[in-house]
Design a protein around this motif. Structure first.
Motif, PDB file in Angstrom:
ATOM      1  N   GLN A 159       0.827  -1.204   0.000  1.00  0.00           N
ATOM      2  CA  GLN A 159       0.000   0.000   0.000  1.00  0.00           C
ATOM      3  C   GLN A 159       0.863   1.256   0.000  1.00  0.00           C
ATOM      4  OE1 GLN A 159      -3.051   0.536  -0.574  1.00  0.00           O
ATOM      5  NE2 GLN A 159      -3.110   2.717  -0.060  1.00  0.00           N
ATOM      6  N   ARG A 162       1.906   1.952  -3.467  1.00  0.00           N
ATOM      7  CA  ARG A 162       0.845   2.508  -4.308  1.00  0.00           C
ATOM      8  C   ARG A 162       0.609   3.983  -4.003  1.00  0.00           C
ATOM      9  NH1 ARG A 162      -1.103  -2.840  -3.535  1.00  0.00           N
ATOM     10  NH2 ARG A 162      -2.297  -2.297  -1.678  1.00  0.00           N
ATOM     11  N   GLU A 190       3.159  -1.211 -11.636  1.00  0.00           N
ATOM     12  CA  GLU A 190       2.293  -0.512 -10.693  1.00  0.00           C
ATOM     13  C   GLU A 190       2.892   0.815 -10.243  1.00  0.00           C
ATOM     14  OE1 GLU A 190      -0.217  -4.144  -8.617  1.00  0.00           O
ATOM     15  OE2 GLU A 190       1.503  -3.300  -7.539  1.00  0.00           O
TER      16      GLU A 190
END
Length: 284
Positions: A159, A162, A190
């Motif tokens: 997380q 991200r 990503e």
């Protein structure tokens, strides 16, 4: 207090200055960082707000630091050039900026109100020649290799990774990145997907930048081809890859490996395919 600004050039050694009626002074477009904002992103935003121009950052300049009574102010500066039209005649003047003008460098030096701005201009004139940015990016924080039981190519970001990928968006945009070249591994994809999704630029996954499929020869080919394209097209690019691959990337660029942290990037400013300046940033 932290601020950021740009010494904006256009052809003919012309420099853009702004007039602030509150202080009755002439200076470069600059302003305070928003909470959590990176200085490079703030610099581009401030130029847009104070002049109406979108700029691409070039090499960094030395910071200014001076006293504002009881507080110290630090201003980070870059050189920069307009992306597209450099006409400022349509800018709607306001209470913050009531005049702006392109001036020849010698006239700008006389017009500037402060000695520290004149020093910054002198430094910027030495670095004003056009460069093309190549951002070398190490992917963000990812799941533990030891805890991941699947194909390592599929190991995703945490997380925190991200979140960091989202924060990279305005930072990459500040350098006018319009090519997104990346390892085909998920954690690299990503890291740069939020930027591609926001800007509309296509992802260019390349197995040769993955840990599993890289080799010195293959990485050099990727870098050499990319640098050749950038020199020809004058397009900023980002190349996202892994820690074991990065030394080969930097060797191909002819610079020492800076040993980037997870999620950290190095902006290599290229002139005729040669790195003439570099800077490191971490999106927090």
């Amino acid at each position: 207090m932290l601020s950021a600004g740009v010494v904006v050039f256009r052809p003919g050694k012309r420099v853009l200055l702004v007039h602030r009626p509150k202080y009755n002074d002439w200076s470069f477009p600059k302003g305070k960082l928003d909470r959590g904002e990176h200085a490079a992103a703030a610099a581009v935003r401030e130029v847009a707000e104070e002049t109406g121009l979108h700029v691409r950052l070039g090499p960094p300049l030395g910071s200014q630091r001076y006293s504002l009574g009881a507080r110290m102010k630090t201003v980070s500066y870059w050189t920069g050039r307009p992306v597209g039209d450099h006409d400022v005649s349509g800018y709607l003047v306001n209470a913050e900026i009531d005049d702006l003008e392109w001036l020849e460098a010698s006239e700008a030096a006389e017009r500037l109100s402060y000695d520290y701005d004149r020093s910054t201009l002198a430094e910027a004139l030495k670095a004003r020649r056009r460069t093309t940015p190549l951002v070398v990016l190490r992917h963000g924080p990812s799941r533990s290799r030891k805890a991941w039981r699947g194909d390592d190519r599929l190991r995703p970001l945490l997380q925190a990774g991200r979140v960091q990928a989202q924060r990279l968006v305005p930072l990459l945009a500040a350098y006018g990145v319009s090519r997104v070249v990346t390892s085909s591994s998920v954690r690299c994809l990503e890291t740069v997907t939020p930027y591609a999704d926001t800007t509309g630029w296509s992802l260019e996954p390349d197995d040769r930048l993955s840990e599993e499929d890289c080799s010195p020869k293959r990485v050099r080919r990727v870098v050499d081809d990319l640098v050749g394209d950038l020199v020809r097209d004058d397009r900023g690019a980002v190349l996202c890859t892994h820690r074991p691959v990065l030394p080969e990337v930097f060797e191909a660029l002819g610079i020492d490996d800076p040993k980037l942290a997870v999620g950290e990037m190095l902006v290599a400013h290229l002139r005729k395919g040669v790195v003439v300046a570099a800077e490191r940033h971490l999106a927090r």
